[in-house]
Design an enzyme around this catalytic site. Structure first.
Site, PDB file in Angstrom:
ATOM      1  N   LYS A   1      14.982  33.906 -25.768  1.00  0.00           N
ATOM      2  CA  LYS A   1      16.777  35.013 -26.289  1.00  0.00           C
ATOM      3  C   LYS A   1      16.820  33.459 -26.382  1.00  0.00           C
ATOM      4  O   LYS A   1      18.456  34.039 -27.467  1.00  0.00           O
ATOM      5  CB  LYS A   1      17.307  34.042 -24.501  1.00  0.00           C
ATOM      6  CG  LYS A   1      15.786  34.704 -23.034  1.00  0.00           C
ATOM      7  CD  LYS A   1      16.531  34.739 -21.860  1.00  0.00           C
ATOM      8  CE  LYS A   1      16.716  32.968 -21.290  1.00  0.00           C
ATOM      9  NZ  LYS A   1      15.006  32.751 -21.497  1.00  0.00           N
TER      10      LYS A   1
ATOM     11  N   ARG B   1      21.055  34.377 -13.180  1.00  0.00           N
ATOM     12  CA  ARG B   1      19.657  34.076 -13.159  1.00  0.00           C
ATOM     13  C   ARG B   1      19.304  34.534 -11.266  1.00  0.00           C
ATOM     14  O   ARG B   1      18.344  34.383 -10.907  1.00  0.00           O
ATOM     15  CB  ARG B   1      18.856  32.399 -13.462  1.00  0.00           C
ATOM     16  CG  ARG B   1      18.893  32.334 -15.025  1.00  0.00           C
ATOM     17  CD  ARG B   1      18.810  30.585 -14.239  1.00  0.00           C
ATOM     18  NE  ARG B   1      17.410  30.177 -15.389  1.00  0.00           N
ATOM     19  CZ  ARG B   1      17.771  29.777 -16.389  1.00  0.00           C
ATOM     20  NH1 ARG B   1      19.066  30.096 -17.249  1.00  0.00           N
ATOM     21  NH2 ARG B   1      16.913  29.158 -17.175  1.00  0.00           N
TER      22      ARG B   1
ATOM     23  N   ARG C   1      13.986  18.678 -25.875  1.00  0.00           N
ATOM     24  CA  ARG C   1      14.053  18.983 -24.219  1.00  0.00           C
ATOM     25  C   ARG C   1      13.311  17.527 -22.884  1.00  0.00           C
ATOM     26  O   ARG C   1      12.329  18.546 -23.254  1.00  0.00           O
ATOM     27  CB  ARG C   1      14.599  20.148 -23.565  1.00  0.00           C
ATOM     28  CG  ARG C   1      15.897  21.200 -24.449  1.00  0.00           C
ATOM     29  CD  ARG C   1      15.633  21.881 -24.052  1.00  0.00           C
ATOM     30  NE  ARG C   1      15.932  22.761 -22.364  1.00  0.00           N
ATOM     31  CZ  ARG C   1      15.519  23.834 -22.240  1.00  0.00           C
ATOM     32  NH1 ARG C   1      16.181  24.914 -23.287  1.00  0.00           N
ATOM     33  NH2 ARG C   1      14.943  24.079 -21.669  1.00  0.00           N
TER      34      ARG C   1
ATOM     35  N   ARG D   1       8.113  22.927 -28.237  1.00  0.00           N
ATOM     36  CA  ARG D   1       8.969  22.901 -28.742  1.00  0.00           C
ATOM     37  C   ARG D   1      10.570  21.968 -28.844  1.00  0.00           C
ATOM     38  O   ARG D   1      10.359  20.943 -27.814  1.00  0.00           O
ATOM     39  CB  ARG D   1       9.986  24.362 -28.342  1.00  0.00           C
ATOM     40  CG  ARG D   1      10.388  24.338 -26.889  1.00  0.00           C
ATOM     41  CD  ARG D   1      11.532  24.988 -26.825  1.00  0.00           C
ATOM     42  NE  ARG D   1      12.480  25.245 -25.265  1.00  0.00           N
ATOM     43  CZ  ARG D   1      12.635  25.941 -25.410  1.00  0.00           C
ATOM     44  NH1 ARG D   1      12.678  27.485 -25.810  1.00  0.00           N
ATOM     45  NH2 ARG D   1      13.458  25.887 -23.624  1.00  0.00           N
TER      46      ARG D   1
ATOM     47  N   ARG E   1      10.287  26.227 -13.602  1.00  0.00           N
ATOM     48  CA  ARG E   1      10.433  26.932 -14.042  1.00  0.00           C
ATOM     49  C   ARG E   1       9.888  28.654 -14.484  1.00  0.00           C
ATOM     50  O   ARG E   1      10.751  29.845 -14.083  1.00  0.00           O
ATOM     51  CB  ARG E   1      11.930  26.835 -15.920  1.00  0.00           C
ATOM     52  CG  ARG E   1      11.433  25.556 -15.680  1.00  0.00           C
ATOM     53  CD  ARG E   1      12.326  24.310 -17.150  1.00  0.00           C
ATOM     54  NE  ARG E   1      12.827  25.647 -18.262  1.00  0.00           N
ATOM     55  CZ  ARG E   1      12.716  24.710 -18.986  1.00  0.00           C
ATOM     56  NH1 ARG E   1      11.517  23.755 -19.516  1.00  0.00           N
ATOM     57  NH2 ARG E   1      12.885  25.720 -19.856  1.00  0.00           N
TER      58      ARG E   1
HETATM   59  P1  AMP Z   1      17.943  27.019 -20.011  1.00  0.00           P
HETATM   60  O1  AMP Z   1      18.231  26.585 -21.421  1.00  0.00           O
HETATM   61  O2  AMP Z   1      18.478  28.219 -20.039  1.00  0.00           O
HETATM   62  O3  AMP Z   1      15.955  27.103 -19.976  1.00  0.00           O
HETATM   63  O4  AMP Z   1      18.120  26.228 -18.584  1.00  0.00           O
HETATM   64  C1  AMP Z   1      17.962  24.640 -18.752  1.00  0.00           C
HETATM   65  C2  AMP Z   1      18.217  24.607 -16.703  1.00  0.00           C
HETATM   66  O5  AMP Z   1      19.121  24.497 -16.906  1.00  0.00           O
HETATM   67  C3  AMP Z   1      17.410  25.660 -15.594  1.00  0.00           C
HETATM   68  O6  AMP Z   1      15.663  25.138 -15.612  1.00  0.00           O
HETATM   69  C4  AMP Z   1      17.981  25.847 -14.892  1.00  0.00           C
HETATM   70  O7  AMP Z   1      18.216  24.140 -14.124  1.00  0.00           O
HETATM   71  C5  AMP Z   1      19.948  25.296 -15.740  1.00  0.00           C
HETATM   72  N1  AMP Z   1      20.430  25.887 -15.379  1.00  0.00           N
HETATM   73  C6  AMP Z   1      20.554  26.812 -16.722  1.00  0.00           C
HETATM   74  N2  AMP Z   1      21.314  28.306 -16.400  1.00  0.00           N
HETATM   75  C7  AMP Z   1      21.406  28.209 -15.104  1.00  0.00           C
HETATM   76  C8  AMP Z   1      21.907  29.252 -14.311  1.00  0.00           C
HETATM   77  N3  AMP Z   1      22.599  30.367 -14.758  1.00  0.00           N
HETATM   78  N4  AMP Z   1      21.724  29.259 -13.228  1.00  0.00           N
HETATM   79  C9  AMP Z   1      21.089  28.385 -12.107  1.00  0.00           C
HETATM   80  N5  AMP Z   1      20.316  27.023 -13.113  1.00  0.00           N
HETATM   81  C10 AMP Z   1      20.521  27.280 -14.639  1.00  0.00           C
END
Ligand code: AMP
Length: 215
Positions: A13, A88, A161, A127, A172
């Protein structure tokens, strides 16, 4: 045009959002990036989100919806938003509908990036990114042309990360299947949903994504 990219961690994404930013002048709205910035700044939001993110679980809907609502007030959103990692949950999807309508914005497409879970564990745990420009790399699949130097900007600083490890990725993925994948049946009947093959090479995914947006 405002779109949502839907897919599990590692689906690509962020990579595709960056390409659309460069090629179409749209803006990537990544709630993950916003939350990581909040954690780094030590703000109240960051303090509430940090432990949950490290465990690979979802931050509360209220907190994330608040962050997105504020972000949507920034003028650059007029260039077209790419929602990456949001919504989400069903509650977030409903809140997004309400926010967009309050701000007189439309949702044009929801693009599902279909991928294979096991491959995602490998993709995500390998990554990393340039610490300066954010260009993405992978231990096996995409290493810098000159070791230790970013291809895009020449920086020698890279970041990984803390939640990009095999164990957290599995949590996740569970969160994705339990709480986010049901959104496919939220958007499907609304006629907004398109699916593309996220397992294809990056260029091919971009081709399919553009075809989905333009079709
Ligand atoms: P991402 O960078 O999108 O993989 O997000 C990293 C982490 O941020 C996720 O595993 C969640 O803990 C939190 N997070 C990001 N976006 C959301 C969302 N829309 N709702 C809830 N938690 C989120």
């Amino acid at each position: 045009m405002n779109i949502i990219l839907l897919g599990p961690p590692g689906a690509g994404k962020g990579t595709q959002a960056r390409i659309l930013e460069t090629e179409r002048g749209m803006v990537q709205l990544s709630t993950g990036d916003m939350l990581r910035a909040a954690v780094a700044s030590g703000s109240d939001i960051g303090k509430q989100a940090k432990a949950v993110m490290e465990q690979g679980q979802l931050v509360s809907d209220e907190l994330v919806i608040g962050v997105v609502s504020e972000r949507l007030d920034q003028p650059d959103v007029a260039k077209g938003a790419i929602f990456d990692g949001f919504p989400r949950t069903a509650k977030q999807a409903e809140a997004l509908d309400a926010l967009l309508s309050q701000k007189s914005l439309a949702l044009d497409a929801v693009v599902e990036m279909k991928v294979d879970d096991e491959e995602m564990v490998d993709r995500v745990s390998g990554r990393y990114a340039c610490g300066k420009c954010g260009e993405g790399y992978h231990d096996r699949n995409k290493i810098p042309k000159v070791a230790g130097v970013c291809d895009a900007c020449g920086s020698t600083e890279f970041k990984r990360r803390p939640d990009d490890n095999a164990e957290t990725v599995r949590s996740r993925l569970v969160a994705y299947h339990e709480q986010t994948a049901p959104l496919l049946s939220y958007y499907g009947p609304r006629g907004k949903l398109k699916s593309i093959d996220g397992m294809a090479a990056i260029d091919e995914v971009t081709r399919q994504l553009k075809a989905a947006l333009d079709g």
